[in-house]
Design a protein around this motif. Structure first.
Motif, PDB file in Angstrom:
ATOM      1  N   ARG A  11      -0.108  -5.450  -9.588  1.00  0.00           N
ATOM      2  CA  ARG A  11       0.274  -4.210  -8.654  1.00  0.00           C
ATOM      3  C   ARG A  11       1.680  -4.430  -8.826  1.00  0.00           C
ATOM      4  NH1 ARG A  11       0.943   0.664  -7.028  1.00  0.00           N
ATOM      5  NH2 ARG A  11       1.681   0.866  -4.745  1.00  0.00           N
ATOM      6  N   LEU A  12       2.246  -5.411  -8.782  1.00  0.00           N
ATOM      7  CA  LEU A  12       3.874  -5.604  -8.923  1.00  0.00           C
ATOM      8  C   LEU A  12       4.340  -5.134 -10.314  1.00  0.00           C
ATOM      9  CD1 LEU A  12       4.270  -9.270  -7.421  1.00  0.00           C
ATOM     10  CD2 LEU A  12       5.111  -7.162  -6.591  1.00  0.00           C
ATOM     11  N   ALA A  13       3.627  -5.390 -11.578  1.00  0.00           N
ATOM     12  CA  ALA A  13       4.060  -4.912 -12.848  1.00  0.00           C
ATOM     13  C   ALA A  13       3.788  -3.449 -12.779  1.00  0.00           C
ATOM     14  CB  ALA A  13       2.992  -5.542 -13.794  1.00  0.00           C
ATOM     15  N   ASN A  37       0.764  -1.271  -0.018  1.00  0.00           N
ATOM     16  CA  ASN A  37       0.178   0.091  -0.163  1.00  0.00           C
ATOM     17  C   ASN A  37       0.875   1.533   0.114  1.00  0.00           C
ATOM     18  OD1 ASN A  37      -2.409  -1.424   0.047  1.00  0.00           O
ATOM     19  ND2 ASN A  37      -2.660  -1.436   2.190  1.00  0.00           N
ATOM     20  N   GLU A  38       1.956   1.240   0.819  1.00  0.00           N
ATOM     21  CA  GLU A  38       2.752   2.429   0.858  1.00  0.00           C
ATOM     22  C   GLU A  38       3.877   2.488  -0.043  1.00  0.00           C
ATOM     23  OE1 GLU A  38       1.492   4.998   2.817  1.00  0.00           O
ATOM     24  OE2 GLU A  38       0.010   3.448   3.379  1.00  0.00           O
ATOM     25  N   ILE A  39       4.017   1.501  -0.871  1.00  0.00           N
ATOM     26  CA  ILE A  39       5.089   1.334  -1.766  1.00  0.00           C
ATOM     27  C   ILE A  39       5.069   2.040  -3.121  1.00  0.00           C
ATOM     28  CG2 ILE A  39       6.656  -0.323  -2.872  1.00  0.00           C
ATOM     29  CD1 ILE A  39       6.737  -0.343  -0.005  1.00  0.00           C
ATOM     30  N   ARG A  40       5.851   2.833  -3.618  1.00  0.00           N
ATOM     31  CA  ARG A  40       5.616   3.656  -4.692  1.00  0.00           C
ATOM     32  C   ARG A  40       6.671   2.998  -6.107  1.00  0.00           C
ATOM     33  NH1 ARG A  40       1.748   4.117  -2.738  1.00  0.00           N
ATOM     34  NH2 ARG A  40       0.895   5.893  -1.811  1.00  0.00           N
ATOM     35  N   SER A  41       7.520   2.237  -5.645  1.00  0.00           N
ATOM     36  CA  SER A  41       8.443   1.743  -6.796  1.00  0.00           C
ATOM     37  C   SER A  41       9.086   0.727  -6.106  1.00  0.00           C
ATOM     38  CB  SER A  41       9.265   2.938  -7.550  1.00  0.00           C
ATOM     39  OG  SER A  41      10.407   2.910  -6.699  1.00  0.00           O
ATOM     40  N   LEU A  42       9.796  -0.160  -7.077  1.00  0.00           N
ATOM     41  CA  LEU A  42      10.781  -1.157  -6.394  1.00  0.00           C
ATOM     42  C   LEU A  42      11.834  -0.935  -7.024  1.00  0.00           C
ATOM     43  CD1 LEU A  42       8.355  -4.273  -7.572  1.00  0.00           C
ATOM     44  CD2 LEU A  42       8.783  -3.164  -5.118  1.00  0.00           C
ATOM     45  N   ASN A  53       7.293  -0.895 -13.750  1.00  0.00           N
ATOM     46  CA  ASN A  53       6.954   0.135 -14.587  1.00  0.00           C
ATOM     47  C   ASN A  53       6.990   1.294 -14.033  1.00  0.00           C
ATOM     48  OD1 ASN A  53       6.367  -1.646 -16.601  1.00  0.00           O
ATOM     49  ND2 ASN A  53       4.406  -1.652 -16.370  1.00  0.00           N
ATOM     50  N   ALA A  54       6.827   1.771 -12.821  1.00  0.00           N
ATOM     51  CA  ALA A  54       7.107   2.972 -12.060  1.00  0.00           C
ATOM     52  C   ALA A  54       8.333   3.154 -11.487  1.00  0.00           C
ATOM     53  CB  ALA A  54       6.103   3.080 -10.825  1.00  0.00           C
ATOM     54  N   SER A  55       9.354   2.172 -11.696  1.00  0.00           N
ATOM     55  CA  SER A  55      10.566   2.301 -11.168  1.00  0.00           C
ATOM     56  C   SER A  55      11.516   3.056 -11.979  1.00  0.00           C
ATOM     57  CB  SER A  55      11.183   0.984 -10.731  1.00  0.00           C
ATOM     58  OG  SER A  55      10.186   0.273  -9.878  1.00  0.00           O
ATOM     59  N   SER A  56      12.511   3.913 -11.412  1.00  0.00           N
ATOM     60  CA  SER A  56      13.655   4.596 -12.277  1.00  0.00           C
ATOM     61  C   SER A  56      14.599   3.593 -12.594  1.00  0.00           C
ATOM     62  CB  SER A  56      14.015   5.737 -11.729  1.00  0.00           C
ATOM     63  OG  SER A  56      14.579   5.529 -10.411  1.00  0.00           O
ATOM     64  N   THR A  57      14.987   2.710 -11.822  1.00  0.00           N
ATOM     65  CA  THR A  57      15.793   1.825 -12.024  1.00  0.00           C
ATOM     66  C   THR A  57      15.309   0.226 -11.529  1.00  0.00           C
ATOM     67  OG1 THR A  57      16.767   1.678  -9.764  1.00  0.00           O
ATOM     68  CG2 THR A  57      17.951   2.916 -11.700  1.00  0.00           C
ATOM     69  N   PRO A  58      14.303  -0.335 -12.715  1.00  0.00           N
ATOM     70  CA  PRO A  58      13.405  -1.514 -12.248  1.00  0.00           C
ATOM     71  C   PRO A  58      14.164  -2.634 -12.040  1.00  0.00           C
ATOM     72  CG  PRO A  58      13.436  -0.962 -14.575  1.00  0.00           C
ATOM     73  CD  PRO A  58      14.068   0.173 -14.037  1.00  0.00           C
ATOM     74  N   PRO A  59      13.585  -3.602 -11.346  1.00  0.00           N
ATOM     75  CA  PRO A  59      14.327  -5.105 -11.234  1.00  0.00           C
ATOM     76  C   PRO A  59      14.701  -5.626 -12.496  1.00  0.00           C
ATOM     77  CG  PRO A  59      12.505  -4.892  -9.851  1.00  0.00           C
ATOM     78  CD  PRO A  59      12.362  -3.678 -10.672  1.00  0.00           C
ATOM     79  N   SER A  60      15.730  -6.257 -12.587  1.00  0.00           N
ATOM     80  CA  SER A  60      15.960  -6.853 -14.031  1.00  0.00           C
ATOM     81  C   SER A  60      15.293  -8.222 -14.321  1.00  0.00           C
ATOM     82  CB  SER A  60      17.771  -7.284 -13.963  1.00  0.00           C
ATOM     83  OG  SER A  60      17.832  -8.325 -13.000  1.00  0.00           O
ATOM     84  N   VAL A  61      14.331  -8.670 -13.282  1.00  0.00           N
ATOM     85  CA  VAL A  61      13.554  -9.788 -13.675  1.00  0.00           C
ATOM     86  C   VAL A  61      12.559 -10.084 -12.712  1.00  0.00           C
ATOM     87  CG1 VAL A  61      15.067 -11.279 -12.391  1.00  0.00           C
ATOM     88  CG2 VAL A  61      13.895 -12.432 -14.087  1.00  0.00           C
ATOM     89  N   LEU A  62      11.486 -10.481 -13.393  1.00  0.00           N
ATOM     90  CA  LEU A  62      10.053 -10.724 -12.650  1.00  0.00           C
ATOM     91  C   LEU A  62      10.038 -12.169 -12.998  1.00  0.00           C
ATOM     92  CD1 LEU A  62       7.525 -10.527 -11.086  1.00  0.00           C
ATOM     93  CD2 LEU A  62       6.581  -9.612 -13.143  1.00  0.00           C
TER      94      LEU A  62
END
Length: 301
Positions: free
Chosen positions: A94-96, A52-57, A100-109
């Motif tokens: 939500r994870l996707a 809920n409080e997370i804005r990016s990964l 997508n909202a991350s400036s440096t997103p995880p390299s793998v889902l």
């Protein structure tokens, strides 16, 4: 790696999390029941009760998404189907979005799915390219996968785990099978000719880690052992490992009365094979069903 895991307290997730900790990865577990998760993993991992409080990964190298309501625990009423879908779809969506909202997103889902994606395939050999039958399990998995694929980009690859029956010392489908077989009242279901794709928990965990560690790999993977077996062969092998008889066949009509529409899970099947995983160079430890059952029942008891 810094890895976010959902479904970490489940059958696959608990073994995977422990193995990743042994490999010195930094783990964050997303769990609605943080107390239960902490009892399993202690203070070696970080815990999130919600997103809920997370804005990016940002800061995560990988996300492994294994959460979902158990599919075979209850009859498929309209409400239960809705729970099965929402428990998978909403979190994956939500994870996707966070990736997508991350400036440096995880390299793998790496995201869960199941061989149920294909529906009942009869006797046909099922690779990752097989056309599915449009049953509820396909509709559930197809949407689940499509939501995960929203995270795919030039920076993030997506791997989908089309998982068969996971054989483990505790929990899962095997735990439900063992009591009647130990009493000598187990046996085939229906005509026994439906295929049962299986995988040992060790190969399942190592397969996920293999996908995690090999950046070129993406797309759907059948997470099953190379040699699926008919239901009647599975029950005969299980009885042999337990040194018990297995002659009490469960009629198809009885399973439909007991399970309703969900009976397709035991009366249908997929002769699924891990073509893409083997082509990628992954080596299975457990090829033969008897070896796998003996390990989880007798060697790890």
């Amino acid at each position: 790696m810094r890895i976010l895991i959902t479904g970490a307290t489940g059958l696959i997730g608990s073994s995977l999390t422990r193995q990743l900790l042994n490999l010195s990865h930094e783990i964050t577990v997303l769990s609605r029941n943080v107390t239960k998760a902490r009892n399993q993993f202690g203070e070696k991992v970080s815990y999130w009760p919600s997103l809920n409080e997370i804005r990016s990964l940002d800061g995560f190298d990988a996300v492994i998404n294994l959460a979902g309501e158990p599919i075979a625990d209850k009859r498929w009423s309209k409400a239960q189907k809705d729970r099965l879908c929402r428990s998978r779809w909403e979190l994956t969506e939500r994870l996707a979005a966070l990736i997508n909202a991350s400036s440096t997103p995880p390299s793998v889902l790496i995201s869960g799915s199941a061989v149920g994606f294909y529906g009942d395939q009869g006797q046909a050999v099922v690779t990752e390219d097989e056309s599915p039958h449009n049953e509820f399990t396909h509709q559930l998995c197809q949407r689940w996968e499509s939501l995960a694929l929203r995270a795919q980009s030039s920076e993030t690859r997506v791997c989908l785990l089309r998982t068969g029956v996971v054989l483990a010392p505790k929990g899962g489908a095997l735990a439900k099978m063992l009591p009647p077989f130990r009493l000598g009242i187990g046996g085939p279901i229906g005509d026994g000719r439906q295929y049962l794709p299986w995988i040992h928990i060790e190969d399942m965990v190592n397969g996920i880690i293999y996908l995690l560690d090999h950046p070129p790999l993406s797309g759907a993977f059948n997470m099953v052992a190379p040699y699926p077996v008919h239901n009647e062969q599975f029950t005969a092998t299980l009885a042999k490992v337990l040194d018990r008889p297995a002659f009490l066949r469960a009629p198809a009509f009885a399973m439909r009365l007991l399970m309703g529409e969900a009976a397709v899970l035991v009366l249908g099947g997929q002769r699924a094979v891990p073509r893409k995983l083997e082509e990628a160079g992954f080596s299975f430890r457990f090829f033969e069903l008897e070896q796998a059952l003996d390990d989880v029942i007798n060697q790890q008891a």
